[in-house]
Design an enzyme around this catalytic site. Structure first.
Site, PDB file in Angstrom:
ATOM      1  N   ASP A  69       6.993   5.345 -12.081  1.00 36.19           N
ATOM      2  CA  ASP A  69       6.549   4.208 -12.800  1.00 36.19           C
ATOM      3  C   ASP A  69       5.577   4.363 -13.585  1.00 36.19           C
ATOM      4  O   ASP A  69       4.688   5.542 -13.839  1.00 36.19           O
ATOM      5  CB  ASP A  69       5.474   3.506 -11.576  1.00 36.19           C
ATOM      6  CG  ASP A  69       6.129   3.247 -10.155  1.00 36.19           C
ATOM      7  OD1 ASP A  69       7.070   3.724  -9.875  1.00 36.19           O
ATOM      8  OD2 ASP A  69       5.914   2.109  -9.698  1.00 36.19           O
ATOM      9  N   HIS A  89       4.545   1.662 -15.864  1.00 33.28           N
ATOM     10  CA  HIS A  89       3.945   0.291 -16.284  1.00 33.28           C
ATOM     11  C   HIS A  89       3.134  -0.117 -17.597  1.00 33.28           C
ATOM     12  O   HIS A  89       2.059  -0.205 -17.543  1.00 33.28           O
ATOM     13  CB  HIS A  89       2.823   0.265 -15.288  1.00 33.28           C
ATOM     14  CG  HIS A  89       3.270  -0.075 -13.500  1.00 33.28           C
ATOM     15  ND1 HIS A  89       3.837  -1.260 -13.348  1.00 33.28           N
ATOM     16  CD2 HIS A  89       3.494   0.598 -12.657  1.00 33.28           C
ATOM     17  CE1 HIS A  89       4.363  -1.378 -12.323  1.00 33.28           C
ATOM     18  NE2 HIS A  89       4.321  -0.159 -11.630  1.00 33.28           N
ATOM     19  N   ASP A 119      10.116   0.514 -13.033  1.00 30.97           N
ATOM     20  CA  ASP A 119       8.856  -0.182 -13.238  1.00 30.97           C
ATOM     21  C   ASP A 119       8.305   0.421 -14.889  1.00 30.97           C
ATOM     22  O   ASP A 119       7.140   1.122 -15.043  1.00 30.97           O
ATOM     23  CB  ASP A 119       7.847   0.280 -12.209  1.00 30.97           C
ATOM     24  CG  ASP A 119       8.121  -0.610 -11.165  1.00 30.97           C
ATOM     25  OD1 ASP A 119       8.848  -1.488 -11.161  1.00 30.97           O
ATOM     26  OD2 ASP A 119       7.044  -0.684 -10.316  1.00 30.97           O
ATOM     27  N   ASP A 179       4.805  -4.295 -16.925  1.00 32.13           N
ATOM     28  CA  ASP A 179       3.554  -5.261 -16.103  1.00 32.13           C
ATOM     29  C   ASP A 179       2.535  -4.153 -16.068  1.00 32.13           C
ATOM     30  O   ASP A 179       2.468  -2.928 -15.972  1.00 32.13           O
ATOM     31  CB  ASP A 179       4.386  -5.444 -14.835  1.00 32.13           C
ATOM     32  CG  ASP A 179       5.219  -6.693 -14.739  1.00 32.13           C
ATOM     33  OD1 ASP A 179       5.035  -7.597 -15.901  1.00 32.13           O
ATOM     34  OD2 ASP A 179       5.824  -7.016 -13.670  1.00 32.13           O
ATOM     35  N   ARG A 180       1.272  -5.095 -15.734  1.00 38.02           N
ATOM     36  CA  ARG A 180       0.054  -4.273 -15.517  1.00 38.02           C
ATOM     37  C   ARG A 180      -0.392  -3.697 -16.922  1.00 38.02           C
ATOM     38  O   ARG A 180      -1.564  -3.924 -17.122  1.00 38.02           O
ATOM     39  CB  ARG A 180      -0.070  -3.319 -14.519  1.00 38.02           C
ATOM     40  CG  ARG A 180       0.098  -4.141 -12.958  1.00 38.02           C
ATOM     41  CD  ARG A 180      -0.185  -3.316 -11.638  1.00 38.02           C
ATOM     42  NE  ARG A 180      -0.300  -4.112 -10.540  1.00 38.02           N
ATOM     43  CZ  ARG A 180       0.712  -3.990  -9.699  1.00 38.02           C
ATOM     44  NH1 ARG A 180       1.720  -3.205  -9.837  1.00 38.02           N
ATOM     45  NH2 ARG A 180       0.441  -4.607  -8.632  1.00 38.02           N
ATOM     46  N   ASN A 215      11.531  -2.396  -9.387  1.00 41.49           N
ATOM     47  CA  ASN A 215      11.300  -3.988  -8.590  1.00 41.49           C
ATOM     48  C   ASN A 215      10.252  -4.844  -9.558  1.00 41.49           C
ATOM     49  O   ASN A 215      10.651  -5.993  -9.745  1.00 41.49           O
ATOM     50  CB  ASN A 215      10.279  -4.077  -7.512  1.00 41.49           C
ATOM     51  CG  ASN A 215       9.057  -3.639  -7.673  1.00 41.49           C
ATOM     52  OD1 ASN A 215       8.826  -2.396  -8.030  1.00 41.49           O
ATOM     53  ND2 ASN A 215       7.928  -4.205  -7.240  1.00 41.49           N
ATOM     54  N   HIS A 216       9.490  -4.410 -10.699  1.00 38.43           N
ATOM     55  CA  HIS A 216       9.253  -4.980 -11.759  1.00 38.43           C
ATOM     56  C   HIS A 216      10.023  -5.502 -12.837  1.00 38.43           C
ATOM     57  O   HIS A 216       9.516  -6.382 -13.548  1.00 38.43           O
ATOM     58  CB  HIS A 216       7.974  -4.347 -12.411  1.00 38.43           C
ATOM     59  CG  HIS A 216       6.904  -4.371 -11.546  1.00 38.43           C
ATOM     60  ND1 HIS A 216       5.867  -5.415 -11.773  1.00 38.43           N
ATOM     61  CD2 HIS A 216       6.443  -3.719 -10.247  1.00 38.43           C
ATOM     62  CE1 HIS A 216       4.843  -5.442 -10.754  1.00 38.43           C
ATOM     63  NE2 HIS A 216       5.165  -4.522  -9.881  1.00 38.43           N
ATOM     64  N   HIS A 240      14.167   3.735  -7.171  1.00 35.17           N
ATOM     65  CA  HIS A 240      12.898   3.274  -7.488  1.00 35.17           C
ATOM     66  C   HIS A 240      12.121   3.034  -6.105  1.00 35.17           C
ATOM     67  O   HIS A 240      11.169   3.830  -6.026  1.00 35.17           O
ATOM     68  CB  HIS A 240      12.925   1.764  -7.963  1.00 35.17           C
ATOM     69  CG  HIS A 240      11.467   1.379  -8.452  1.00 35.17           C
ATOM     70  ND1 HIS A 240      10.505   2.066  -9.189  1.00 35.17           N
ATOM     71  CD2 HIS A 240      10.692   0.354  -7.697  1.00 35.17           C
ATOM     72  CE1 HIS A 240       9.459   1.313  -9.175  1.00 35.17           C
ATOM     73  NE2 HIS A 240       9.560   0.478  -7.949  1.00 35.17           N
ATOM     74  N   ARG A 299       5.588  -6.296   2.411  1.00 29.64           N
ATOM     75  CA  ARG A 299       6.267  -6.622   1.073  1.00 29.64           C
ATOM     76  C   ARG A 299       6.929  -7.971   1.206  1.00 29.64           C
ATOM     77  O   ARG A 299       7.285  -8.625   0.407  1.00 29.64           O
ATOM     78  CB  ARG A 299       7.047  -5.395   0.511  1.00 29.64           C
ATOM     79  CG  ARG A 299       6.253  -4.303   0.087  1.00 29.64           C
ATOM     80  CD  ARG A 299       6.962  -3.431  -0.682  1.00 29.64           C
ATOM     81  NE  ARG A 299       6.561  -2.225  -0.943  1.00 29.64           N
ATOM     82  CZ  ARG A 299       5.672  -1.777  -1.943  1.00 29.64           C
ATOM     83  NH1 ARG A 299       5.327  -3.059  -2.946  1.00 29.64           N
ATOM     84  NH2 ARG A 299       5.252  -0.685  -2.338  1.00 29.64           N
ATOM     85  N   HIS A 354       7.796   3.684  -6.947  1.00 33.73           N
ATOM     86  CA  HIS A 354       7.311   2.548  -6.311  1.00 33.73           C
ATOM     87  C   HIS A 354       5.956   2.401  -5.658  1.00 33.73           C
ATOM     88  O   HIS A 354       5.228   1.169  -5.532  1.00 33.73           O
ATOM     89  CB  HIS A 354       8.475   1.878  -5.216  1.00 33.73           C
ATOM     90  CG  HIS A 354       8.247   0.595  -4.736  1.00 33.73           C
ATOM     91  ND1 HIS A 354       8.192  -0.605  -5.555  1.00 33.73           N
ATOM     92  CD2 HIS A 354       8.330   0.097  -3.416  1.00 33.73           C
ATOM     93  CE1 HIS A 354       8.095  -1.527  -4.586  1.00 33.73           C
ATOM     94  NE2 HIS A 354       8.369  -1.223  -3.444  1.00 33.73           N
TER      95      HIS A 354
END
Length: 437
Positions: A112, A114, A141, A144-145, A173-174, A225, A305, A332
């Site tokens: 990730d 991000h 990923d 995001d964030r 997943n993002h 992921h 989740r 993840h």
């Protein structure tokens, strides 16, 4: 201050710099970026894109981003990359047929990131840029964030276009409509492209759908992921035993009937969904993107989740042994997720070895240091990020490289309400996902 406003400190463009006092501002690049006249992306075009994104993150507010990368250039880059990605199988094979050399090649696996642009730039410089003998597998990923998810995703797409057989971008997943609407990417795109924001966001979502789900490296390493996934079985329709077209794939929802999925089933899954479903017949994409390892044996629903599975060391052993693999590398879970998993190791170094079994290992890899960067200082985890290098001749012995976050970095407000939003993507608002889908 208004959410999304940037107040940059002018800093060195060198991503390896750890200076605590801002040096003179870097020289501005030639902007706007233009698409190559012949339509062929070159290495100089990609490296200029990286330099320009770095400069822009420090020198201009996000609302001026179209002056750096016009929508017309964005469209051409995403369209070119999407055509490549959508043609790739669900599980890409990185082997001799794709140019992997058992004497000279190496493979860099990244977890990730991000939207942490400056750390991605450092990672690429530290590991060495993609080349004929240096492959990259990014484990999802990208957005995001962090405040630069768009730049991160676009520069990785540029590398993919430049070296489609050396750079592999898997889905996280993002890379979904639901997550990007909650964790900041949609707002980031809107801030940067204004009236064209919806168009740009929609194009990104379409590109997300084309990202492969997994890879097999040198026939020895499986990367995805989230990780492993459930199996499917075929039952005949009541309408007739001999009508093959009436046969359907059914996923058994009962816990005691869960079975580990096969690579053949993974290849047949339909990945082109904005939000992978948690119920119905197409559960494999959601499992691959959302599942987590456990120290408890067997397979069970991932209740924390609300989507995906939990799988134990016995499942890791079964999967490795069945396919003669040595490693599973998944991502993840960052330090916030692992802070709540007392049965598994923390993410201080950017990686953990979660299962050690007879056939090999399961590794979780996280490549976003000092995560999440835009929360209050006291709430960040001060973790290192990491990447893994796999070297010849067998590519099955991980070499870990941990690294610190790049400092100082531009000061920026987050694009999501981190105080109210749930941590670690737990307890998803499934009804919202249904409405969005």
């Amino acid at each position: 201050m208004e959410e999304g406003n940037i107040h940059p400190q002018l800093e060195s463009p060198n991503p390896k710099s750890n200076s605590t006092s801002p040096p003179p501002p870097p020289a501005p690049p030639q902007i706007p970026i233009t698409w190559p006249e012949d339509g062929v992306v070159s290495s100089s075009w990609v490296t200029n894109l990286m330099h320009t994104f770095d400069w822009a993150s420090r020198a201009i507010p996000p609302s001026e981003f179209p002056s750096v990368l016009p929508v017309s250039v964005f469209d051409k880059l995403v369209l070119t990359a999407s055509k490549i990605l959508h043609k790739e199988p669900n599980c890409v094979k990185i082997d001799e047929d794709s140019g992997l050399n058992s004497e000279s090649s190496s493979v860099v696996v990244v977890g990730d990131v991000h939207g942490q642009l400056h750390d991605v730039l450092f990672l690429l410089g530290d590991a060495g840029y993609p080349s004929e003998d240096r492959f990259f597998v990014f484990n999802g990923d990208y957005v995001d964030r962090g405040a630069w998810g768009l730049e991160v995703f676009l520069l990785l797409l540029a590398w993919k276009v430049l070296m489609p057989q050396r750079v592999y971008l898997l889905r996280g997943n993002h890379e979904s409509k639901y997550c990007t609407s909650v964790y900041g990417f949609e707002k980031e795109v809107s801030m940067k492209y204004g009236d064209n924001g919806k168009h740009v966001y929609r194009k990104c979502l379409g590109c997300f759908e084309g990202l492969p789900l997994a890879s097999i490296i040198a026939g020895k390493v499986y990367t995805a992921h989230g990780g492993l996934f459930r199996g499917t079985f075929v039952t005949p329709s009541k309408r007739g035993k001999n009508k093959k077209k009436n046969r359907k794939v059914v996923h058994n929802p009962e816990v005691n009937a869960l079975t580990l999925g096969s690579l053949e089933e993974l290849e047949k899954a339909r990945r082109s969904v904005l939000d992978p479903p948690w119920e119905g017949s197409n559960l494999i994409p959601g499992d691959v993107l959302w599942s987590d390892p456990s120290m408890n044996a067997g397979l069970s629903p991932n209740k924390e989740r609300g989507i995906g599975l939990l799988w134990g060391p016995d499942c890791t052993e079964e999967f490795l042994k069945k396919y003669n693999l040595k490693l599973i590398i998944r991502s993840h879970e960052g330090p916030d997720a692992r802070d709540k998993r007392q049965d598994l190791g923390g993410m201080d170094k950017g990686y953990t070895v979660d299962h050690i079994v007879e056939s090999g290992k399961l590794i979780t890899l996280f490549s976003a240091p000092d995560y999440p960067q835009f929360q209050a200082t006291a709430e960040r985890y001060r973790n290192k990020g990491a990447f893994i290098i796999l070297e010849p001749p067998h590519f099955d012995t991980p070499i870990y490289h941990s690294f610190e976050a790049v400092t100082p970095r531009p000061k920026v407000n987050p694009y999501y309400d981190f105080e109210d939003v749930i941590d670690s993507d737990e307890e998803l608002d499934l009804q919202s996902m249904v409405a969005d889908s």
